[in-house]
Design a protein around this motif. Structure first.
Motif, PDB file in Angstrom:
ATOM      1  N   ARG A 191       7.259 -11.842 -27.474  1.00 13.61           N
ATOM      2  CA  ARG A 191       8.207 -12.016 -28.713  1.00 13.61           C
ATOM      3  C   ARG A 191       8.721 -13.663 -28.329  1.00 13.61           C
ATOM      4  NH1 ARG A 191      13.379  -8.377 -28.700  1.00 13.61           N
ATOM      5  NH2 ARG A 191      13.928 -10.030 -27.185  1.00 13.61           N
ATOM      6  N   ARG A 192       9.002 -14.090 -27.379  1.00  9.36           N
ATOM      7  CA  ARG A 192       9.565 -15.135 -26.913  1.00  9.36           C
ATOM      8  C   ARG A 192       8.602 -16.171 -27.183  1.00  9.36           C
ATOM      9  NH1 ARG A 192      11.825 -14.635 -20.781  1.00  9.36           N
ATOM     10  NH2 ARG A 192      13.177 -12.845 -21.009  1.00  9.36           N
ATOM     11  N   LEU A 193       7.444 -15.909 -26.906  1.00  6.29           N
ATOM     12  CA  LEU A 193       6.239 -16.891 -27.534  1.00  6.29           C
ATOM     13  C   LEU A 193       6.238 -17.284 -28.867  1.00  6.29           C
ATOM     14  CD1 LEU A 193       3.824 -18.709 -26.261  1.00  6.29           C
ATOM     15  CD2 LEU A 193       2.380 -16.489 -27.115  1.00  6.29           C
ATOM     16  N   TYR A 194       6.258 -16.082 -29.584  1.00  7.84           N
ATOM     17  CA  TYR A 194       6.160 -16.133 -31.193  1.00  7.84           C
ATOM     18  C   TYR A 194       7.020 -17.098 -31.676  1.00  7.84           C
ATOM     19  CZ  TYR A 194       5.956 -15.440 -36.048  1.00  7.84           C
ATOM     20  OH  TYR A 194       5.957 -15.649 -37.376  1.00  7.84           O
ATOM     21  N   TRP A 195       8.404 -16.709 -31.211  1.00 11.89           N
ATOM     22  CA  TRP A 195       9.389 -17.721 -32.005  1.00 11.89           C
ATOM     23  C   TRP A 195       9.607 -19.271 -31.425  1.00 11.89           C
ATOM     24  CZ3 TRP A 195      11.176 -16.758 -36.440  1.00 11.89           C
ATOM     25  CH2 TRP A 195      10.954 -15.339 -36.988  1.00 11.89           C
ATOM     26  N   ARG A 196       9.036 -19.138 -29.981  1.00  6.72           N
ATOM     27  CA  ARG A 196       9.132 -20.579 -29.605  1.00  6.72           C
ATOM     28  C   ARG A 196       8.122 -21.361 -30.130  1.00  6.72           C
ATOM     29  NH1 ARG A 196      10.271 -19.391 -23.129  1.00  6.72           N
ATOM     30  NH2 ARG A 196      12.305 -18.601 -23.375  1.00  6.72           N
TER      31      ARG A 196
ATOM     32  N   ILE B 273      13.819 -18.577 -41.648  1.00  8.03           N
ATOM     33  CA  ILE B 273      15.180 -17.983 -42.297  1.00  8.03           C
ATOM     34  C   ILE B 273      14.939 -16.703 -42.791  1.00  8.03           C
ATOM     35  CG2 ILE B 273      16.728 -18.716 -44.077  1.00  8.03           C
ATOM     36  CD1 ILE B 273      16.136 -21.522 -43.737  1.00  8.03           C
ATOM     37  N   LEU B 274      14.178 -16.541 -43.535  1.00  5.36           N
ATOM     38  CA  LEU B 274      14.041 -14.955 -44.245  1.00  5.36           C
ATOM     39  C   LEU B 274      13.673 -13.894 -43.063  1.00  5.36           C
ATOM     40  CD1 LEU B 274      11.520 -16.080 -47.226  1.00  5.36           C
ATOM     41  CD2 LEU B 274      13.762 -14.826 -47.341  1.00  5.36           C
ATOM     42  N   SER B 275      13.042 -14.292 -42.040  1.00  8.50           N
ATOM     43  CA  SER B 275      12.766 -13.459 -41.080  1.00  8.50           C
ATOM     44  C   SER B 275      14.475 -13.234 -40.480  1.00  8.50           C
ATOM     45  CB  SER B 275      11.916 -13.955 -39.716  1.00  8.50           C
ATOM     46  OG  SER B 275      10.661 -13.931 -40.309  1.00  8.50           O
ATOM     47  N   ALA B 276      15.220 -14.216 -40.073  1.00  7.48           N
ATOM     48  CA  ALA B 276      16.539 -14.205 -39.558  1.00  7.48           C
ATOM     49  C   ALA B 276      17.338 -13.011 -40.672  1.00  7.48           C
ATOM     50  CB  ALA B 276      17.298 -15.430 -39.587  1.00  7.48           C
ATOM     51  N   TRP B 277      17.197 -13.269 -42.003  1.00  6.04           N
ATOM     52  CA  TRP B 277      17.868 -12.598 -42.975  1.00  6.04           C
ATOM     53  C   TRP B 277      17.269 -11.096 -42.953  1.00  6.04           C
ATOM     54  CZ3 TRP B 277      17.847 -16.176 -47.862  1.00  6.04           C
ATOM     55  CH2 TRP B 277      18.479 -17.377 -47.481  1.00  6.04           C
ATOM     56  N   TRP B 278      16.174 -10.994 -42.659  1.00  6.93           N
ATOM     57  CA  TRP B 278      15.437  -9.708 -42.561  1.00  6.93           C
ATOM     58  C   TRP B 278      15.997  -8.672 -41.328  1.00  6.93           C
ATOM     59  CZ3 TRP B 278      13.414  -6.307 -45.817  1.00  6.93           C
ATOM     60  CH2 TRP B 278      12.602  -5.078 -45.454  1.00  6.93           C
ATOM     61  N   SER B 279      16.341  -9.226 -40.508  1.00  3.84           N
ATOM     62  CA  SER B 279      16.857  -8.904 -39.156  1.00  3.84           C
ATOM     63  C   SER B 279      18.429  -8.213 -39.578  1.00  3.84           C
ATOM     64  CB  SER B 279      17.213  -9.853 -38.287  1.00  3.84           C
ATOM     65  OG  SER B 279      18.167 -10.919 -38.095  1.00  3.84           O
ATOM     66  N   LEU B 280      19.010  -8.745 -40.610  1.00  5.61           N
ATOM     67  CA  LEU B 280      20.434  -8.340 -40.832  1.00  5.61           C
ATOM     68  C   LEU B 280      20.420  -7.022 -41.806  1.00  5.61           C
ATOM     69  CD1 LEU B 280      22.060 -11.679 -42.415  1.00  5.61           C
ATOM     70  CD2 LEU B 280      22.517 -10.384 -40.121  1.00  5.61           C
ATOM     71  N   ALA B 281      18.932  -6.659 -42.075  1.00 11.18           N
ATOM     72  CA  ALA B 281      18.832  -5.241 -42.907  1.00 11.18           C
ATOM     73  C   ALA B 281      19.561  -5.445 -44.135  1.00 11.18           C
ATOM     74  CB  ALA B 281      19.367  -4.114 -42.085  1.00 11.18           C
TER      75      ALA B 281
ATOM     76  N   PHE C  85      20.308 -15.732 -34.237  1.00 10.73           N
ATOM     77  CA  PHE C  85      18.966 -14.800 -34.449  1.00 10.73           C
ATOM     78  C   PHE C  85      17.840 -15.546 -33.391  1.00 10.73           C
ATOM     79  CE2 PHE C  85      14.557 -15.053 -36.341  1.00 10.73           C
ATOM     80  CZ  PHE C  85      14.122 -13.360 -36.317  1.00 10.73           C
ATOM     81  N   LEU C  86      17.598 -16.800 -33.637  1.00 10.01           N
ATOM     82  CA  LEU C  86      16.801 -17.599 -32.484  1.00 10.01           C
ATOM     83  C   LEU C  86      17.092 -17.414 -31.140  1.00 10.01           C
ATOM     84  CD1 LEU C  86      15.756 -20.503 -34.819  1.00 10.01           C
ATOM     85  CD2 LEU C  86      14.269 -18.674 -34.382  1.00 10.01           C
ATOM     86  N   GLY C  87      18.171 -17.461 -31.104  1.00 11.45           N
ATOM     87  CA  GLY C  87      18.746 -17.283 -29.405  1.00 11.45           C
ATOM     88  C   GLY C  87      18.294 -16.067 -29.106  1.00 11.45           C
ATOM     89  N   ARG C  88      18.442 -15.042 -29.786  1.00 12.95           N
ATOM     90  CA  ARG C  88      18.006 -13.446 -29.298  1.00 12.95           C
ATOM     91  C   ARG C  88      16.299 -13.391 -29.065  1.00 12.95           C
ATOM     92  NH1 ARG C  88      18.677 -10.216 -33.047  1.00 12.95           N
ATOM     93  NH2 ARG C  88      19.501 -11.386 -34.620  1.00 12.95           N
ATOM     94  N   MET C  89      15.637 -14.108 -29.998  1.00  6.35           N
ATOM     95  CA  MET C  89      14.344 -13.633 -30.287  1.00  6.35           C
ATOM     96  C   MET C  89      13.522 -14.815 -29.139  1.00  6.35           C
ATOM     97  SD  MET C  89      14.361 -11.305 -32.458  1.00  6.35           S
ATOM     98  CE  MET C  89      12.773 -11.021 -32.985  1.00  6.35           C
ATOM     99  N   ALA C  90      13.920 -15.820 -29.234  1.00  7.42           N
ATOM    100  CA  ALA C  90      13.162 -17.042 -28.506  1.00  7.42           C
ATOM    101  C   ALA C  90      13.880 -16.922 -26.881  1.00  7.42           C
ATOM    102  CB  ALA C  90      13.266 -18.393 -28.785  1.00  7.42           C
TER     103      ALA C  90
END
Length: 568
Positions: free
Chosen positions: A344-349, A412-420, A537-542
């Protein structure tokens, strides 16, 4: 180059479109299995019918006349139980046109994109499926069939009776349109494939997937039962709801599973003596490679959906990453929990910092990262992948430019999706099924990323992420977003309404500014909230600040004990 060719010159003829389509429906028109996949869009099909009605030429067909057995055929979305014929027409050139005509004019396949077309009798033009059907919108299969056309005007289209003459005109133009064709009579199939190759390489270059499919098509017999790249794409879409992956990416994924270079020469793929590196699955034939490739691809997609927060293809930042993940999940079907976290880190980095690391050349991403994956060693593989991004610096994309076909908007859309995100009407969260059913095969999320203010903003403001909302719905009145935002539904309590707002990077203070009519201030406030949510969001995912270490059980504790003894 020899001069042997056709024994007789092709003969020229014409078909009334009505007769040509009837032949296709009866199974008298067939598509060789080595033909390229159907790839026209709705706009291509619209233009075809527009040309027909205007009397414009649509090009000649090249048809191979031959005897054919009884068989079940697939033509676009049509399934046809075709009897045996002494003479059938096999399409050497013109597949896209014939498939479009036969499907758009048939009652069953008409319901499927890209064949679902209507004719607007008032505007005198062909249109995609309208969001709201009006009396003057007539389906093409009805327009094409005189009996159905008369019944339609007596029932559903009664209020559009003033347009009956226009409907007659278009129906006649469709049925009587003359389609020119050349007929080839030749028994040697090699000559047919030679003609096909020449016609598709003079001025029109085949894709890599199309070349691969033709090279390894196998015999005609049993072709309908074998997997193909396009069938894998359809099956993966059906199994995951991720959308339809393009066949070039499907091919690269299959190749990556079988070897570290997905861009290698494809002509010797199943001939070990002709390959520069030995296959990682020796002895594997084409059908097995396709089957196992599909399974690995499904696991990669499910990882994106369930762990990386990428619910649909339209939010996938770089398709090369899907190729790399397919290779990883082919060799390690059930990775450890820590490995999944590192992936997951790899994908977002890579998603946000990859352009800097790879110097903007994503043609090499699949090759560089795939080569880091070592068969049989999960920990070394994930370590190698993370080391490839060792130079990456924490990065947050700029939300001031939001275009759904660009990487920033997908992030950005992925970040918004994480907000449900929730409905502004019911307060209920949207789910992945809502997203999948609305986006279907689309490669961008443009149809669910609505502008709050479609007009009245400067060009710079129009591009702001703050002017967009992620609303995968076909029921909410999204054309009235400013009104929806300023009117809390009476059946939603305050806490639910605040949860709805929070799921869209909104709060009451922003809405109060909007009620006062200050669009500029509203956009400024929301833009700041979006930037903050994106950083979080990116801090949590990357997980930029974490050590990219393997799981504890991968460490050799005996070696650690020896080092400890030596230090004492």
């Amino acid at each position: 180059m020899g001069t042997a060719g056709l024994e007789t010159q092709p003969s020229a003829t014409t078909y009334d479109l009505e007769d040509l389509v009837a032949n296709a429906w009866e199974g008298k028109v067939r598509v060789p299995h080595f033909q390229r996949d159907f790839r026209w869009t709705t706009q291509d099909v619209l233009r075809l019918f527009d040309s027909v009605v205007k009397g414009y030429p649509i090009g000649s067909l090249l048809l191979w006349v031959r005897k054919s057995p009884a068989q079940e055929l697939t033509l676009g979305r049509l399934k046809i139980e075709a009897p045996a014929y002494e003479e059938t027409l096999w399409v050497v050139d013109g597949q896209q046109r014939i498939t479009s005509l036969a499907n758009a004019l048939h009652l069953h396949s008409h319901f499927h994109a890209p064949f679902s077309l209507y004719y607007d009798l008032a505007e005198r033009q062909f249109i995609p499926p309208p969001k709201t059907r009006e009396p003057q919108h007539i389906p093409l299969p009805v327009l094409f069939d005189l009996e159905k056309l008369i019944d339609w005007f007596a029932t559903e289209g009664r209020s559009a009776s003033e347009y009956f003459k226009e409907a007659q005109r278009v129906a006649k133009a469709l049925r009587q349109y003359k389609v020119p064709a050349y007929l080839v009579r030749q028994d040697d199939e090699k000559i047919l494939t030679d003609i096909f190759d020449r016609m598709n390489n003079y001025g029109k270059r085949l894709s890599r997937a199309e070349i691969f499919s033709a090279l390894f098509a196998g015999p005609e017999k049993g072709a309908d039962d074998r997997l193909s790249l396009s069938r894998i794409a359809d099956r993966v879409a059906d199994r995951t709801g991720f959308g339809t992956i393009d066949t070039d990416t499907i091919l690269s994924s299959i190749l990556a599973r079988r070897g570290p270079d997905p861009a290698r020469d494809i002509r010797n793929e199943f001939d070990p003596t002709g390959r520069r590196t030995p296959p990682e699955f020796p002895g594997e034939d084409r059908d097995t490679a396709y089957k196992e490739g599909e399974e690995a691809l499904v696991r990669a997609v499910e990882f994106l959906q369930n762990h990386a927060g990428v619910p649909h293809l339209s939010l996938l930042v770089y398709r090369a990453l899907l190729v790399v993940l397919t290779r990883f999940f082919a060799h390690f079907p059930e990775p450890e929990a820590n490995t999944l976290r590192l992936l997951r880190r790899l994908y977002w980095r890579v998603a946000v910092s990859g352009p800097a690391v790879f110097k903007g050349s994503f043609t090499q991403v699949g090759r560089v990262l795939s080569a880091r994956i070592k068969k049989g060693d999960e920990h070394a593989s994930v370590k190698g992948l993370m080391e490839a991004m060792a130079e990456a610096q924490p990065t947050v994309p700029n939300p001031e430019r939001f275009k759904t076909n660009e990487a920033t908007a997908k992030v950005i859309l992925s970040a918004w999706w994480s907000l449900a995100p929730r409905s502004l009407v019911t307060g209920e969260p949207y789910d992945a099924q809502d997203l999948s059913s609305l986006l279907g095969d689309q490669t961008t999320a443009a149809t669910v990323a609505y502008r709050i203010f479609p007009r009245g903003l400067s060009p710079q403001q129009q591009f702001l992420a703050a002017n967009r909302m992620f609303l995968p719905t076909d029921t909410d009145p999204v054309s009235e977003l400013p009104v929806l935002l300023t009117q809390q539904p009476v059946d939603l309590d305050d806490s639910t309404w605040e949860a709805v707002l929070g799921s869209h990077c909104l709060d009451r203070a922003m809405l109060n500014v909007l009620v006062q009519g200050d669009r500029n201030r509203f956009l400024t406030l929301r833009q700041a909230a979006i930037a903050a949510q994106l950083r979080d969001f990116l801090g949590r995912m990357a997980e930029w600040g974490y050590e990219d270490t393997p799981a504890l059980d991968s460490l050799d504790l005996d070696d650690l004990e020896e080092l400890d003894d030596l230090s004492q």
